[in-house]
Write a protein that holds these residues in place. Sequence first.
Motif, short mmCIF file in Angstrom:
data_model
loop_
_atom_site.label_atom_id
_atom_site.label_comp_id
_atom_site.label_asym_id
_atom_site.label_seq_id
_atom_site.Cartn_x
_atom_site.Cartn_y
_atom_site.Cartn_z
N ARG A 116 24.17 85.55 0.63
CA ARG A 116 22.96 85.79 -0.17
C ARG A 116 23.36 85.88 -1.64
O ARG A 116 24.28 86.62 -2.00
CB ARG A 116 22.28 87.09 0.25
N PHE A 117 22.69 85.12 -2.48
CA PHE A 117 22.95 85.16 -3.91
C PHE A 117 22.16 86.32 -4.51
O PHE A 117 20.94 86.32 -4.52
CB PHE A 117 22.55 83.83 -4.57
N PRO A 122 26.08 95.27 -7.62
CA PRO A 122 27.33 95.60 -8.32
C PRO A 122 28.58 95.33 -7.50
O PRO A 122 29.69 95.43 -8.01
CB PRO A 122 27.18 97.11 -8.61
N GLN A 123 28.41 94.97 -6.22
CA GLN A 123 29.56 94.62 -5.39
C GLN A 123 29.94 93.14 -5.53
O GLN A 123 30.96 92.71 -5.00
CB GLN A 123 29.27 94.92 -3.92
N ASN A 124 29.11 92.39 -6.23
CA ASN A 124 29.33 90.95 -6.38
C ASN A 124 29.79 90.59 -7.78
O ASN A 124 29.48 91.29 -8.76
CB ASN A 124 28.05 90.17 -6.08
N VAL A 125 30.49 89.48 -7.89
CA VAL A 125 30.76 88.87 -9.19
C VAL A 125 29.46 88.23 -9.66
O VAL A 125 28.75 87.59 -8.88
CB VAL A 125 31.87 87.80 -9.07
N ALA A 126 29.12 88.40 -10.91
CA ALA A 126 27.89 87.82 -11.47
C ALA A 126 28.20 87.18 -12.81
O ALA A 126 29.14 87.58 -13.51
CB ALA A 126 26.81 88.89 -11.62
N SER A 127 27.43 86.19 -13.17
CA SER A 127 27.68 85.46 -14.41
C SER A 127 27.31 86.29 -15.64
O SER A 127 26.34 87.04 -15.64
CB SER A 127 26.87 84.16 -14.43
N LEU A 128 28.13 86.18 -16.68
CA LEU A 128 27.81 86.72 -18.01
C LEU A 128 27.54 85.59 -18.98
O LEU A 128 26.53 85.57 -19.66
CB LEU A 128 28.98 87.59 -18.51
N TYR A 212 41.84 90.00 -8.12
CA TYR A 212 40.99 88.87 -8.54
C TYR A 212 39.98 88.60 -7.43
O TYR A 212 40.08 89.14 -6.32
CB TYR A 212 41.82 87.62 -8.84
N TRP A 213 38.99 87.78 -7.76
CA TRP A 213 37.94 87.43 -6.80
C TRP A 213 37.76 85.91 -6.78
O TRP A 213 37.85 85.25 -7.83
CB TRP A 213 36.62 88.08 -7.18
N ASN A 214 37.50 85.37 -5.61
CA ASN A 214 37.18 83.95 -5.46
C ASN A 214 35.66 83.80 -5.37
O ASN A 214 35.01 84.48 -4.57
CB ASN A 214 37.82 83.38 -4.20
N ILE A 215 35.13 82.91 -6.18
CA ILE A 215 33.70 82.63 -6.12
C ILE A 215 33.50 81.12 -6.01
O ILE A 215 34.40 80.33 -6.33
CB ILE A 215 32.95 83.16 -7.37
N ARG A 216 32.32 80.73 -5.56
CA ARG A 216 31.97 79.31 -5.48
C ARG A 216 30.74 79.05 -6.35
O ARG A 216 29.78 79.83 -6.33
CB ARG A 216 31.70 78.88 -4.04
N VAL A 217 30.80 77.93 -7.08
CA VAL A 217 29.70 77.56 -7.97
C VAL A 217 29.43 76.06 -7.81
O VAL A 217 30.30 75.24 -8.12
CB VAL A 217 30.04 77.86 -9.44
N THR A 264 26.96 73.47 1.55
CA THR A 264 25.86 74.24 2.13
C THR A 264 25.32 75.28 1.14
O THR A 264 24.36 75.99 1.45
CB THR A 264 26.31 74.98 3.41
N LEU A 265 25.95 75.38 -0.03
CA LEU A 265 25.53 76.37 -1.02
C LEU A 265 24.44 75.79 -1.92
O LEU A 265 24.66 74.75 -2.55
CB LEU A 265 26.72 76.81 -1.87
N PRO A 266 23.29 76.43 -2.02
CA PRO A 266 22.24 75.94 -2.90
C PRO A 266 22.65 76.02 -4.37
O PRO A 266 23.47 76.86 -4.76
CB PRO A 266 21.07 76.90 -2.63
N GLU A 267 22.09 75.13 -5.16
CA GLU A 267 22.37 75.12 -6.60
C GLU A 267 21.89 76.42 -7.25
O GLU A 267 21.02 77.11 -6.76
CB GLU A 267 21.65 73.95 -7.27
N GLY A 268 22.49 76.71 -8.42
CA GLY A 268 22.00 77.80 -9.25
C GLY A 268 22.52 79.17 -8.90
O GLY A 268 21.99 80.16 -9.40
N GLY A 269 23.55 79.25 -8.07
CA GLY A 269 24.06 80.56 -7.68
C GLY A 269 25.55 80.71 -7.90
O GLY A 269 26.27 79.73 -8.12
N VAL A 270 26.00 81.95 -7.86
CA VAL A 270 27.42 82.31 -7.89
C VAL A 270 27.67 83.03 -6.57
O VAL A 270 27.07 84.08 -6.31
CB VAL A 270 27.75 83.21 -9.08
N TYR A 271 28.54 82.48 -5.74
CA TYR A 271 28.71 82.97 -4.38
C TYR A 271 30.11 83.52 -4.16
O TYR A 271 31.10 82.87 -4.50
CB TYR A 271 28.43 81.86 -3.38
N MET A 272 30.20 84.70 -3.59
CA MET A 272 31.48 85.31 -3.27
C MET A 272 32.13 84.54 -2.13
O MET A 272 31.57 84.44 -1.02
CB MET A 272 31.29 86.77 -2.87
N ALA A 273 33.32 83.97 -2.38
CA ALA A 273 33.96 83.13 -1.38
C ALA A 273 34.53 83.93 -0.22
O ALA A 273 34.72 83.38 0.87
CB ALA A 273 35.06 82.29 -2.04
#
Length: 287
Positions: A116-117, A122-128, A212-217, A264-273
């Motif tokens: 879920r995007f 606060p537990q997720n990485v989010a864009s600045l 560090y954290w892995n995210i998918r964009v 499978t990831l929809p556009e416009g999100g930052v997803y925790m890998a």
Amino acid sequence: MGLAGVVLLATPLVATAAGYGPAAVREQVESSMLVRGEVQIETDGTVSAVTLHREEKLPRGVVTLVREAALQWRFEPIVVEGAVVKAIAPMSLRVIARKGEGDSFEVALRGLNFQRFDSEDPQNVASLDMPPPRYPEQAWRTGASGDVYLLVRVGRNGQVEDAFAEQVNLGFLSSAAEQRRFRELFARNAVAAARRWTFRTPTTGETASQPYWNIRVPVSYRLSTGTVPREHDGYGRWNSYVAGPRESAPWRDAAQEAHFSPDTLPEGGVYMADAKGPRLLTPLHGG
């Protein structure tokens, strides 16, 4: 399935020798539809209900295929604070169609994601600050389009430590050599842009202390004019492209991605890998 109107990509950019030209690449073309929704998981891991987002936009055959498959899924029971609980999990998956004999199509499910995007969590990485990449001039001049699926490693200071293109799908036909060249062009361009991005890092939860954290964009390169209204955003329509090979980032264990498909990831999100989600125990098609 509503496939009669599918247009298999644009005019080839170049023509080359037999076996290496657009005719050979055409065999790699697939049409797909990204379907989103939610599943209700019972305490025994079975699925009791399936809700599809904007179901009215989806072909009836796709609705039937996804719902019948999902109702046969079985998950590892979900435990919260030591107790097995019911849960509603978001899902996104790709329905793939490939040309078969004559006028027939082979339709199947490929790749499933339960992330879920939520940029406010606060537990997720989010864009600045994520300035979008500039369209490569060469691609713009030739009308080339594509989608790049990035894996990004974010350090504790919110800076990008590394970025890697896991997959690049192209929206046009050309020779195999041209396909490879444009995949590399889009990948380099997206990775270069990603290295300038900054993020808010997790402040609470189990992952807050990680180094560090892995995210998918997902990054899309498409030529368009103006803003596309929601009702014409392409959801529920077949999208044709030449699917690129799946690659693994050098700092990742390939086994971690065995049952995951980046597209499978929809556009416009930052997803925790590395986010923990429901674990599917049965095959994607149920049973």
